[in-house]
Each structure stands twice: as structure tokens, then as C-alpha cells.
Write a protein that holds these residues in place. Structure first.
Motif, PDB file in Angstrom:
ATOM      1  N   PHE A 108       0.844  -1.187   0.000  1.00 17.95           N
ATOM      2  CA  PHE A 108       0.000   0.000   0.000  1.00 17.95           C
ATOM      3  C   PHE A 108       0.882   1.239   0.000  1.00 17.95           C
ATOM      4  N   ILE A 109       0.696   2.098  -1.006  1.00 17.48           N
ATOM      5  CA  ILE A 109       1.563   3.263  -1.201  1.00 17.48           C
ATOM      6  C   ILE A 109       0.712   4.514  -1.359  1.00 17.48           C
ATOM      7  N   VAL A 110       1.078   5.552  -0.617  1.00 19.48           N
ATOM      8  CA  VAL A 110       0.371   6.830  -0.660  1.00 19.48           C
ATOM      9  C   VAL A 110       1.344   7.913  -1.123  1.00 19.48           C
ATOM     10  N   ALA A 111       0.963   8.616  -2.187  1.00 19.46           N
ATOM     11  CA  ALA A 111       1.727   9.780  -2.635  1.00 19.46           C
ATOM     12  C   ALA A 111       1.125  11.023  -1.998  1.00 19.46           C
ATOM     13  N   GLY A 130       1.022   9.677 -14.698  1.00 22.23           N
ATOM     14  CA  GLY A 130       1.009   8.300 -15.197  1.00 22.23           C
ATOM     15  C   GLY A 130       1.061   7.274 -14.078  1.00 22.23           C
ATOM     16  N   LEU A 131       1.884   7.529 -13.055  1.00 13.28           N
ATOM     17  CA  LEU A 131       1.980   6.588 -11.936  1.00 13.28           C
ATOM     18  C   LEU A 131       0.657   6.493 -11.183  1.00 13.28           C
ATOM     19  N   GLY A 132      -0.011   7.638 -11.023  1.00 15.56           N
ATOM     20  CA  GLY A 132      -1.309   7.607 -10.357  1.00 15.56           C
ATOM     21  C   GLY A 132      -2.350   6.857 -11.160  1.00 15.56           C
ATOM     22  N   MET A 133      -2.396   7.098 -12.449  1.00 18.68           N
ATOM     23  CA  MET A 133      -3.375   6.434 -13.310  1.00 18.68           C
ATOM     24  C   MET A 133      -3.112   4.935 -13.407  1.00 18.68           C
ATOM     25  N   ALA A 134      -1.826   4.553 -13.336  1.00 15.78           N
ATOM     26  CA  ALA A 134      -1.469   3.141 -13.453  1.00 15.78           C
ATOM     27  C   ALA A 134      -1.656   2.365 -12.153  1.00 15.78           C
ATOM     28  N   GLY A 135      -1.941   3.076 -11.055  1.00 14.77           N
ATOM     29  CA  GLY A 135      -2.161   2.391  -9.785  1.00 14.77           C
ATOM     30  C   GLY A 135      -0.906   2.153  -8.973  1.00 14.77           C
ATOM     31  N   TYR A 137       0.406   4.458  -7.233  1.00 12.76           N
ATOM     32  CA  TYR A 137      -0.097   5.066  -6.002  1.00 12.76           C
ATOM     33  C   TYR A 137      -1.460   4.446  -5.702  1.00 12.76           C
ATOM     34  N   ASP A 138      -1.645   3.959  -4.484  1.00 15.93           N
ATOM     35  CA  ASP A 138      -2.981   3.505  -4.081  1.00 15.93           C
ATOM     36  C   ASP A 138      -3.869   4.697  -3.727  1.00 15.93           C
ATOM     37  N   ARG A 139      -3.281   5.678  -3.033  1.00 15.53           N
ATOM     38  CA  ARG A 139      -4.005   6.896  -2.696  1.00 15.53           C
ATOM     39  C   ARG A 139      -3.079   8.084  -2.944  1.00 15.53           C
ATOM     40  N   VAL A 140      -3.683   9.272  -3.094  1.00 13.39           N
ATOM     41  CA  VAL A 140      -2.932  10.508  -3.279  1.00 13.39           C
ATOM     42  C   VAL A 140      -3.545  11.562  -2.363  1.00 13.39           C
ATOM     43  N   VAL A 159      -7.996  10.951 -10.226  1.00 13.61           N
ATOM     44  CA  VAL A 159      -8.885  11.681  -9.315  1.00 13.61           C
ATOM     45  C   VAL A 159      -9.538  10.741  -8.302  1.00 13.61           C
ATOM     46  N   SER A 160      -9.853   9.529  -8.724  1.00 16.78           N
ATOM     47  CA  SER A 160     -10.523   8.579  -7.825  1.00 16.78           C
ATOM     48  C   SER A 160      -9.653   8.184  -6.639  1.00 16.78           C
ATOM     49  N   ARG A 161      -8.371   8.482  -6.704  1.00 14.32           N
ATOM     50  CA  ARG A 161      -7.448   8.123  -5.611  1.00 14.32           C
ATOM     51  C   ARG A 161      -7.203   9.287  -4.650  1.00 14.32           C
ATOM     52  N   LEU A 162      -7.770  10.452  -4.934  1.00 12.01           N
ATOM     53  CA  LEU A 162      -7.486  11.641  -4.128  1.00 12.01           C
ATOM     54  C   LEU A 162      -8.162  11.605  -2.767  1.00 12.01           C
ATOM     55  N   ASP A 163      -7.414  12.028  -1.758  1.00 15.51           N
ATOM     56  CA  ASP A 163      -7.952  12.241  -0.409  1.00 15.51           C
ATOM     57  C   ASP A 163      -7.508  13.616   0.066  1.00 15.51           C
ATOM     58  N   PHE A 164      -8.455  14.409   0.481  1.00 14.50           N
ATOM     59  CA  PHE A 164      -8.159  15.747   0.992  1.00 14.50           C
ATOM     60  C   PHE A 164      -8.000  15.659   2.505  1.00 14.50           C
TER      61      PHE A 164
END
Length: 378
Positions: A108-111, A130-135, A137-140, A159-164
């Protein structure tokens, strides 16, 4: 709940904003029973205050000729720790640390996006997307609505991986009065003293305050920090013939920042780009009136209960910026109003809430912060 093995990965070891965030998270997650390690690619500052259980892969920045051997050492350091979760910080920490952590078997990796987008090389930004879209990163995570809006324009797979997660902070209070604090740091008493705490690089635009100082012969300016712009700033002060009124104090450990802030009459923040502006928030909450560059992100974060906690002025208009500083120095009611409003920043940027949200990510839960939250900006 059994404790997780959590690794924080960052680019450079120095006392700056992103490092302060990971230090606080590491300290509090350790207190909650997790096993935490900090990993830095290389050592940037000799004065770096390393958190407990810290690994620095290289003592100097890896050269392009030794980059692959550096990647091998980074891979081994991550694999040997066997983390359950890796939190990467800073743009190079994300685009280098996350793929290596994935190769090392991290599940599990969070950017964490903590760099102003305008300061990121376009090639690095494209790689990050690209890394975010490819998965990879699990979350950003993002820490401001400004960044949420920026990354919210990316493709849905990112966008689906974003957490504020609003950034929490540790108060930098000091028990000393202004005269005692100045004496302790060797700063002059009885003079108007401006100050800034920042990594010294051109984007911080500290030279804009030096230029203003040259027009105000009574003012002094204290600078806490180190970085590649140090020599240029020294030369600029000499050119303007203000070296006797500019005080370069070097880098401070997080525990010493309160003492520095206690010396100041005004905290100036002329930065050209920010993702959050932690140093200005710490100063405002400590009771130092802030005059900041008129950036949307600073207007967003430096407000509480819908009211601004700083004076915002375009630093490219030096007369207006100087006038705002003079207003704070000469109108006690204005300064006190800013102090009163800033007292609520601690509640808005709760350290506990930030730690709760990161712990939720590390343990596979949804973070408590609502990624769609919108902060009102006055």
C-alpha cells in the motif's frame, strides 16, 4: 488493532515543511503503537534534526552516474524494513520512491502532494500523473482546496485516488518575551524586526523584502533557513548596503522555531508559489502578524471562521507590500485583530485530525477527512 509498519519516504533531509509534517505524523503514529521509520534519499542540511529511526541513503545528492546504484540501495532499504504502508512526500519522493517501494513488495503506497504545481518540472508532473493512473499510487493526498482543484482536473483514474487531508501543525509558542528572545538569538532590541522562516530558494522571493528594507532605514530583517539562494541573498544585501540590518540566522530545529517567532514584529511571506504555507500558519498562530503575497492558496489557508488571518498584498508591488508592513507596525489594533483571528487556526488545522486520517489510510480505512470538503475563503 495490531500496529502497522509505516515508512515515510522523502527526497532530502532538512528542516523544512514537508519534513515537519512527516516528523509529526511519525511521532504520533509511533505513540499509537505503530512501527515507524523515516527514509531520506540524501542529506541536504548538516543541521537536520533527524526523527527517531531515520535512514539517509546517501550523504550527498546522488549523481546521474551513480543513480542506479542509489536506486539499488533505496530498494534494499525499503525491502529490509518490510513496510505495510509507504507514505511518499515531495514530487521526487513520489515518482522515485513509489515505484521502488512497489518493486520492493510494499502492498500500500500513498503519494503526498506537498509541492506547488508551478514548481514541478513538467516531465516529472507527467510521470506523476502516469503513476497515479497506473495504480502505482494507491491513494494521493492533498492538503488544500487549491491542490484539490489542481489535481481534480486529472483523469478519473487519478482523481478517484485523491484524499483531501487538511494539514495539521504543532504550535510554536515560546514563553520568552520579545526582548529576551532577541537577546537569546543576538538580535537587536528596540527596532522594528521583520522575519521569515523558509528554505532559501528563488521561489521564496526573499529578495523582494530586501529591496523593501532598503527603502525603510529603521527596519531590520531576520531570516531563518538555509538553501541554494543563501549566497545570492547575502550579495543582494551587500549591494543594497543593508547588511547591518539583515540577520541570517541559519536553519532552526522545529523545537526552536517558537523562539525565533517570539523575536518578530511582523512575519513576511513573499513566496511566489505554495501548496499550503505552513511557516506562515505557524507564525500567525504564534501571534506574529503576517503580511503575505496575494496567492489564492494563502488566502484559503490563512483564514479562520471566514475571516483573513493575514494581510494579503501583491509582493510585485513593493510600495503596497511595504505599506502593509507599516500598517501592522504602526496600527496596534490591526495587529491585534490578526492575532485574535489567528488563534482559531489551531482548531482548523487539528494535528489529531491529520494523524487520525493518516492512520486510517495506513490501516486500510477511509480517512476521516472528506475529500470533497470546500473551505470558505473570505
Amino acid at each position: 488493532m495490531s500496529g502497522q509498519r509505516i515508512l515515510f519516504v522523502q527526497t532530502q533531509a532538512e528542516n523544512a515543511g514537508a519534513q515537519e509534517v512527516s516528523r509529526l505524523l511519525g511521532e504520533h503514529l509511533t505513540n499509537r503503537g505503530h512501527t515507524v521509520r523515516h527514509l531520506f534519499f540524501y542529506k541536504k542540511s548538516e543541521d537536520f534534526s533527524a526523527p527517531p529511526d531515520t535512514i539517509i541513503v546517501r550523504q550527498t545528492r546522488p549523481s546521474k552516474w551513480r543513480f542506479f546504484s542509489f536506486l539499488g540501495e533505496l530498494y534494499k532499504a525499503i525491502r529490509d524494513f518490510k513496510p505495510d504502508c509507504v507514505f511518499c512526500f515531495q514530487h521526487f519522493g513520489n515518482v522515485i520512491g513509489a515505484p521502488v517501494a512497489r518493486l520492493a513488495g510494499c502492498p500500500f503506497i500513498v503519494a503526498n502532494q506537498v509541492t506547488a504545481p508551478s514548481l514541478i518540472n513538467p516531465v516529472v508532473a507527467l510521470l506523476d500523473k502516469g503513476l497515479g493512473m497506473a495504480g502505482i499510487y494507491d491513494r494521493v493526498t492533498v492538503n488544500s482546496n487549491f491542490l484539490l482543484d489542481t489535481y481534480g482536473r486529472y483523469p478519473i483514474r487519478y482523481v478517484s485516488r485523491l484524499d483531501f487531508i487538511p494539514q495539521g501543525f504543532e504550535t510554536k509558542d515560546c514563553a520568552m518575551d520579545i526582548a529576551s528572545a532577541r537577546e537569546e538569538l543576538g538580535l537587536p532590541n528596540g527596532v522594528p524586526l521583520l522575519g521569515v522562516s523558509a528554505r532559501l530558494n528563488p521561489a521564496k522571493q526573499i529578495d523582494k523584502v530586501l529591496a523593501i528594507l532598503a527603502t525603510q532605514p529603521e527596519w531590520h530583517f531576520a531570516i531563518a533557513g538555509q538553501g541554494p539562494d543563501f549566497t545570492r541573498l547575502q550579495n543582494e544585501a551587500a549591494k543594497l548596503e543593508i547588511t547591518n540590518r539583515v540577520h541570517f540566522l541559519g536553519e532552526f530545529a522545529p523545537s526552536q522555531i517558537g523562539e525565533f517567532l517570539a523575536c518578530l514584529d511582523v512575519f513576511t511571506f513573499p513566496s511566489a508559489a505554495e501548496s499550503f504555507g505552513l511557516a506562515a500558519i505557524e507564525a500567525a498562530q504564534a501571534g506574529v502578524p503576517v503580511v503575505a503575497n496575494d496567492l489564492p492558496v494563502l488566502q484559503e489557508v490563512l483564514q479562520a471562521n471566514g475571516k483573513p488571518c493575514a494581510l494579503f498584498v501583491d509582493v510585485m508591488d513593493p510600495e503596497a507590500f511595504a505599506s502593509a508592513i507599516a500598517t501592522v507596525l504602526n496600527k496596534p489594533k490591526v495587529a491585534q485583530t490578526l492575532r485574535d483571528r489567528s488563534g482559531d487556526l489551531k482548531e482548523r488545522y487539528s494535528l489529531k485530525a491529520m494523524v487520525d486520517a493518516y492512520e486510517a489510510l495506513a490501516t486500510g480505512k477511509d480517512p476521516a477527512a472528506d475529500k470533497h470538503q470546500v473551505m470558505a475563503v473570505s
